[in-house]
Design a protein around this motif. Sequence first.
Motif, mmCIF file in Angstrom:
data_model
loop_
_atom_site.group_PDB
_atom_site.id
_atom_site.type_symbol
_atom_site.label_atom_id
_atom_site.label_comp_id
_atom_site.label_asym_id
_atom_site.label_seq_id
_atom_site.Cartn_x
_atom_site.Cartn_y
_atom_site.Cartn_z
ATOM 1 N N THR A 189 -3.762 0.930 -17.539
ATOM 2 C CA THR A 189 -4.876 1.467 -16.756
ATOM 3 C C THR A 189 -4.941 0.703 -15.438
ATOM 4 O O THR A 189 -5.097 -0.512 -15.424
ATOM 5 N N LEU A 190 -4.814 1.427 -14.339
ATOM 6 C CA LEU A 190 -4.721 0.788 -13.027
ATOM 7 C C LEU A 190 -5.925 1.127 -12.152
ATOM 8 O O LEU A 190 -6.497 2.208 -12.277
ATOM 9 N N PRO A 191 -6.290 0.221 -11.247
ATOM 10 C CA PRO A 191 -7.408 0.506 -10.356
ATOM 11 C C PRO A 191 -7.058 1.621 -9.368
ATOM 12 O O PRO A 191 -5.871 1.881 -9.104
ATOM 13 N N GLY A 192 -8.073 2.264 -8.807
ATOM 14 C CA GLY A 192 -7.859 3.386 -7.902
ATOM 15 C C GLY A 192 -7.048 3.055 -6.663
ATOM 16 O O GLY A 192 -6.350 3.910 -6.124
ATOM 17 N N TRP A 193 -7.092 1.805 -6.191
ATOM 18 C CA TRP A 193 -6.354 1.446 -4.979
ATOM 19 C C TRP A 193 -4.859 1.289 -5.230
ATOM 20 O O TRP A 193 -4.063 1.277 -4.301
ATOM 21 N N PRO A 222 0.824 -1.212 0.000
ATOM 22 C CA PRO A 222 0.000 0.000 0.000
ATOM 23 C C PRO A 222 0.855 1.257 0.000
ATOM 24 O O PRO A 222 2.060 1.211 0.265
ATOM 25 N N GLU A 223 0.234 2.380 -0.289
ATOM 26 C CA GLU A 223 0.939 3.655 -0.347
ATOM 27 C C GLU A 223 1.766 3.875 0.919
ATOM 28 O O GLU A 223 1.300 3.658 2.027
ATOM 29 N N GLY A 224 3.031 4.263 0.716
ATOM 30 C CA GLY A 224 3.934 4.546 1.829
ATOM 31 C C GLY A 224 4.579 3.317 2.441
ATOM 32 O O GLY A 224 5.307 3.423 3.423
#
Length: 118
Positions: A99-103, A21-23
Amino acid sequence: PNPNPNPNPDLPLAHMANHAPEGTQPNAVFCELKCEDLGLSEAERAALPVRRLKEGAADNWADEACYEPIGATDRLLVIASLRPLQDEEVFLDYAATGTLPGWYTKVTGPLAGLKVVT
């Protein structure tokens, strides 16, 4: 009780590894192995807890009848941890494009896109 949610514990659990996940930095990497480089006999390959989906079989990962042993020219994708892990989620960098999902967030830093290929 069996903490393994997989109904067949002999099947791989790679589906339980997630994109970082982000970070968060990955704590594992994808390692691609060529079966022919491992020097395994047919009997040794058949004994591995790795199967491939049979040609034309339904995509039912829980049905052992849909799988067959890996062949001499197949490639394996193994997930290897970068350090000892205990009671923590396995995070990878999917290194997805297009194209990537928002998550999905791109991993940055020294582990971005890291994979091992033999």
